[in-house]
Design an enzyme around this catalytic site. Structure first.
Site, PDB file in Angstrom:
ATOM      1  N   ALA A  40       0.844  -1.186   0.000  1.00  0.00           N
ATOM      2  CA  ALA A  40       0.000   0.000   0.000  1.00  0.00           C
ATOM      3  C   ALA A  40       0.884   1.241   0.000  1.00  0.00           C
ATOM      4  CB  ALA A  40      -0.919   0.000   1.215  1.00  0.00           C
ATOM      5  N   GLY A  99      -0.105  -5.251   0.644  1.00  0.00           N
ATOM      6  CA  GLY A  99      -1.249  -5.218  -0.258  1.00  0.00           C
ATOM      7  C   GLY A  99      -0.996  -5.922  -1.570  1.00  0.00           C
ATOM      8  N   GLU A 108      -1.611  -9.513  -0.921  1.00  0.00           N
ATOM      9  CA  GLU A 108      -3.052  -9.687  -0.739  1.00  0.00           C
ATOM     10  C   GLU A 108      -3.798  -9.667  -2.072  1.00  0.00           C
ATOM     11  OE1 GLU A 108      -3.955  -7.726   3.555  1.00  0.00           O
ATOM     12  OE2 GLU A 108      -2.906  -6.458   2.126  1.00  0.00           O
ATOM     13  N   GLU A 157       3.428  -5.818   7.486  1.00  0.00           N
ATOM     14  CA  GLU A 157       2.727  -4.689   8.107  1.00  0.00           C
ATOM     15  C   GLU A 157       3.105  -4.462   9.570  1.00  0.00           C
ATOM     16  OE1 GLU A 157       0.063  -5.961   4.668  1.00  0.00           O
ATOM     17  OE2 GLU A 157       1.293  -6.955   6.178  1.00  0.00           O
TER      18      GLU A 157
END
Length: 267
Positions: free
Chosen positions: A72, A117, A120, A140
């Site tokens: 992200a 991300g 993911e 994270e």
């Protein structure tokens, strides 16, 4: 369909759609704009492709060589309030669900970093092809965060709960050898070009089969993933019976008996 986006590229060739996250200077990081554009594209695509008139397969990849999606956009996230962060997570989660709901198979083609991300997003596709340079992980916790786009849920389902916890708690990188060993990655390739070509060859071969049957198999497997074996078998049996009403089933079985190639219409 609208194909005029700033952070993603979309093209269709030989009934194979390709979405490319196109922020190479930011290692294709997932900003709010990237997620918003993916969301708009997928929703429009789903509506337009109900009868498989646009594509029968899809590839998700990242621009250039360094990263699939490095994660992200952390700089953007530092400015978010708690409410804004939750909305951002829900937008990203919605995109992962949309990839799962698509009526066609989706291959994540991962080169370079697929962290946070990026990992993911890759896990929300039907399966992952990767190059030898691919690196996965959910780092994270190193930033005082947790995965927010489905990582706490999908990684466990793919590699097992304890392995997923170990990877997530450590925040460590998962090199391609381990990613292949634990079943996160299906196939490994020398280069991005070889990987993309292999994905296209796979999808082209899959497209010879009934697109309706592939969609039903995808739907049933995804739905059954969260059910007990008994409930999952019930979903499968109902879908198996319902597919006997389809034109593709009639054509496929007739072609087999008549020793000819079937002509499927996706219904």
């Amino acid at each position: 369909m609208n194909t005029n986006y700033e952070t993603i590229l979309f093209e269709v060739e030989n009934e194979i759609a390709t979405i490319t996250v196109n922020r190479p200077k930011a290692l294709n990081a997932l900003s709010h704009q990237v997620h918003s554009e993916i969301n708009a594209l997928l929703k429009e695509f789903m509506e337009a492709n109900k009868d498989f008139t646009i594509a029968k397969g899809m590839i998700l990849t990242g621009a250039e060589e360094k990263a699939f999606i490095a994660g992200a956009d952390i700089k953007e996230m530092t400015l978010m309030s708690a409410d804004e962060a939750e909305a951002f997570a829900r937008l990203g989660q919605d995109n992962t669900l949309l990839f799962e709901l698509l009526n066609i198979p989706v291959i994540a083609c991962v080169n370079g970093y697929a962290l946070g991300g990026g990992c993911e997003m890759a896990m929300s596709c039907d399966f992952i092809f990767a190059t030898k340079t691919a690196v996965f992980g959910q780092p994270e916790v190193k930033l005082g965060l947790i995965p927010g786009f489905g990582g706490t849920q999908r990684l466990s389902k793919l590699v097992g709960r304890n392995r997923a916890k170990e990877i997530t708690y450590s925040g460590r990188n998962v090199a391609i050898e381990e990613a292949k060993e634990i079943g996160l990655v299906v196939s490994v390739f020398e280069s991005k070009e070889e990987m993309i070509e292999a994905a296209k060859v796979y999808l082209s071969k899959a497209m010879r089969n009934s697109p309706h049957a592939i969609y039903e198999a995808k739907r049933v497997m995804n739905e059954g993933n969260d059910l007990t074996i008994t409930d999952g078998l019930n979903v499968e049996a109902k879908a198996f019976g319902a597919i006997f009403n389809s034109a593709d089933m009639r054509e496929g079985t007739a072609a087999f008996v008549e020793k000819r190639k079937p002509v499927f219409i996706g219904k």
